[in-house]
Design an enzyme around this catalytic site. Structure first.
Site, PDB file in Angstrom:
ATOM      1  N   ALA A  12      10.708  28.224 -16.458  1.00 58.05           N
ATOM      2  CA  ALA A  12      11.081  27.546 -15.224  1.00 58.05           C
ATOM      3  C   ALA A  12      10.330  28.082 -14.008  1.00 58.05           C
ATOM      4  CB  ALA A  12      12.584  27.680 -14.994  1.00 58.05           C
ATOM      5  N   SER A  14       7.133  30.099 -14.512  1.00 54.84           N
ATOM      6  CA  SER A  14       5.717  30.268 -14.832  1.00 54.84           C
ATOM      7  C   SER A  14       5.451  29.810 -16.255  1.00 54.84           C
ATOM      8  CB  SER A  14       5.280  31.729 -14.667  1.00 54.84           C
ATOM      9  OG  SER A  14       5.898  32.549 -15.647  1.00 54.84           O
ATOM     10  N   ALA A  80      15.454  24.354 -21.697  1.00 59.74           N
ATOM     11  CA  ALA A  80      16.244  23.294 -22.339  1.00 59.74           C
ATOM     12  C   ALA A  80      16.590  22.152 -21.379  1.00 59.74           C
ATOM     13  CB  ALA A  80      17.528  23.885 -22.912  1.00 59.74           C
ATOM     14  N   ASP A 238      12.851  27.237 -25.726  1.00 59.25           N
ATOM     15  CA  ASP A 238      12.264  28.574 -25.646  1.00 59.25           C
ATOM     16  C   ASP A 238      13.166  29.649 -26.243  1.00 59.25           C
ATOM     17  OD1 ASP A 238      14.098  28.458 -23.540  1.00 59.25           O
ATOM     18  OD2 ASP A 238      12.609  28.793 -21.977  1.00 59.25           O
ATOM     19  N   GLY A 404      11.426  38.863 -21.562  1.00 58.50           N
ATOM     20  CA  GLY A 404      10.968  39.644 -20.420  1.00 58.50           C
ATOM     21  C   GLY A 404      11.918  40.746 -19.999  1.00 58.50           C
TER      22      GLY A 404
END
Length: 466
Positions: A12, A14, A80, A238, A404
């Site tokens: 959302a 990058s 999503a 994702d 991340g």
């Protein structure tokens, strides 16, 4: 010569193109291209610029050609729930809304006029989120009926981008489940539910599993990027791809896919659509090989990302972690799942206002604000572990932090303390790795998911926190 596989992983905030390959029995990753992303505010509407995003996909593919590293196949994953509608000429009809837009306000009540909330959960196993596709489509029906009425094809965003690449329209299963319109029993669209809600059932394509080939690049695309390759479905949600990359570790494990959202859960062979799970707001999203991701959405690093932007991005996430740890005696907490943190005008002020409303000390410095966020997330994780164990009747020894957030050492230590579980942090690039794993399994680089996960554990650094 290495066989390259390209993961186009668009988040959302990058996107990046990651090349993966095997060498000496280990998986290696190389970032080949990165670009920024974000919703565009147009006349008060939060929208996605799909044309720009596709142009960036193409730019990253050109970078592969320029590097002389041509992928054997590629796949696209994104967040999503968001989608495009195509007309009879396969052109996008209407705006492509982002999930943080407020147009779904009140649409849940309109859905529940046709099917009770508890019946909907028992039927789909998907938690209520105000931005779920089921409510976005109700907003279309109520607020732009001419768009919904003119739609001939419904495609989630990765499916749309892969259609532009290949000219073939294919709908992927894991992403489809996030719509709250898929049956966990049949693993296909619940056409009866779709008819009940008055959505055009003919626009929904059969759902296909990760590993399915979409097709080869269209001639025009191949000419522009400088090569031709296969396009393959990964777990295009994702989080589905991130969970594929959960490495093998000791004992039974939970996971936290830690990024803009924190998705905390376990893998189940069968969806848990019980009333207990509904009331606890758990979801049963589709996963690789028809596993179910039984998890809870937690607001996640969106909070610290927003605060960082409000500070002019002058601190790195690592610096914010360090400042938060120095303020660890600051005791104020917020409810990380409160809807007030979904899309506030100012996250810093929203955190301060929450503390003020609840009679707590109000954070002022960057370190205090970061401390409140990280400690609140850890407390939320601790509560969620208890709920998962109570609902599944199992005890879990470990938590795998993937994505991340695996790099947030302070948050990982807090999570170990709040949950009483061993935390394994890594790999940080879990979504891209999982995307590539689905492609590699398809070509026989791995015999299956278990072997691929063992390779991940051997290939990437995993930090342990007690």
């Amino acid at each position: 010569m290495s066989r390259y596989y390209l993961a186009v992983d668009i988040g959302a905030s990058s996107g990046r193109h990651m090349l993966g390959y095997l060498e000496d029995g280990k998986m290696h990753l190389e970032e080949i291209y990165r670009f920024g992303n974000g919703m565009v505010n147009k006349d008060g509407k939060l929208l996605w610029d799909t044309q720009r995003l596709f142009a960036e996909i193409v730019n990253g593919m050109k970078a592969c050609a320029e590097a002389g590293k041509i992928p054997e196949s590629m796949s696209v994953d994104t967040w999503a729930v968001d989608y495009v509608l195509l007309d009879g000429q396969d052109q996008v009809i209407g705006d492509t809304y982002g999930y943080r837009d407020g147009r779904t306000r009140g649409c849940d009540a309109k859905v529940y006029q046709r099917i009770r909330e508890d019946e909907l959960y028992a039927r789909t196993g998907i938690q209520k989120q105000s931005f779920n596709t089921i409510y976005q489509l109700m907003a279309d029906k109520l607020k732009r009926p001419e768009v919904l009425g003119g739609a001939r094809t419904f495609l989630m965003l990765p499916d749309y981008f892969q259609f532009l690449l290949t000219g073939r329209k294919v709908s992927e299963y894991t992403k489809g489940t996030s719509t709250q319109l898929v049956s966990p029993a049949t693993k296909q669209w619940d056409k009866e539910l779709i008819r009940l809600l008055g959505y055009p059932e003919e626009m929904f394509l059969p759902l296909q599993m990760p590993g399915t080939e979409v097709g080869v690049l269209q001639e025009s695309v191949a000419k522009e990027v400088g090569f031709c390759c296969n396009v393959v479905l990964c777990g295009s949600h994702d989080t589905a791809s991130a969970v594929v990359a959960m490495p093998k570790a000791e004992g039974n494990g939970l996971y936290i896919s830690s990024g803009t959202w924190s998705l905390m859960g376990v893998e189940l062979d069968k969806a848990d659509c019980s009333e207990v799970s509904r009331k606890a707001n758990f979801t049963n999203e589709g996963g690789y090989d028809y596993r179910f991701r039984y998890l809870k959405n937690i607001m996640g690093l969106w909070m610290i990302q927003s605060v960082r932007h409000e500070m002019g991005d002058r601190y790195s996430f690592g610096q914010l972690c360090e400042m938060a740890e120095r303020e660890k005696s600051f005791a104020s907490l917020v409810d990380a799942n409160d809807s007030c943190f979904l899309a506030p005008a100012n996250m810093t002020k929203e955190i301060q206002d929450f503390c003020m409303r609840t009679g707590q000390k109000v954070p002022q410095t960057p370190g205090e604000i970061a401390c409140v966020i990280y400690q609140s997330l850890a407390q939320c994780y601790g509560k969620t572990v208890q709920e998962i164990e109570a609902n599944t009747g199992r005890t879990y020894e470990n938590i795998h932090v993937i994505g991340g957030g695996a790099n947030a050492a302070y948050l990982n230590r807090l999570t170990a303390q709040a949950t009483g579980r061993t935390v394994y942090a890594g790999p940080g690039e879990a979504t891209a790795i999982g995307n590539i794993m689905a492609q590699m399994i398809r070509t026989g680089e791995f015999t299956g998911l278990a072997e691929a996960r063992e390779c991940v554990a051997e290939s990437f650094e995993i930090q342990r926190y007690e």
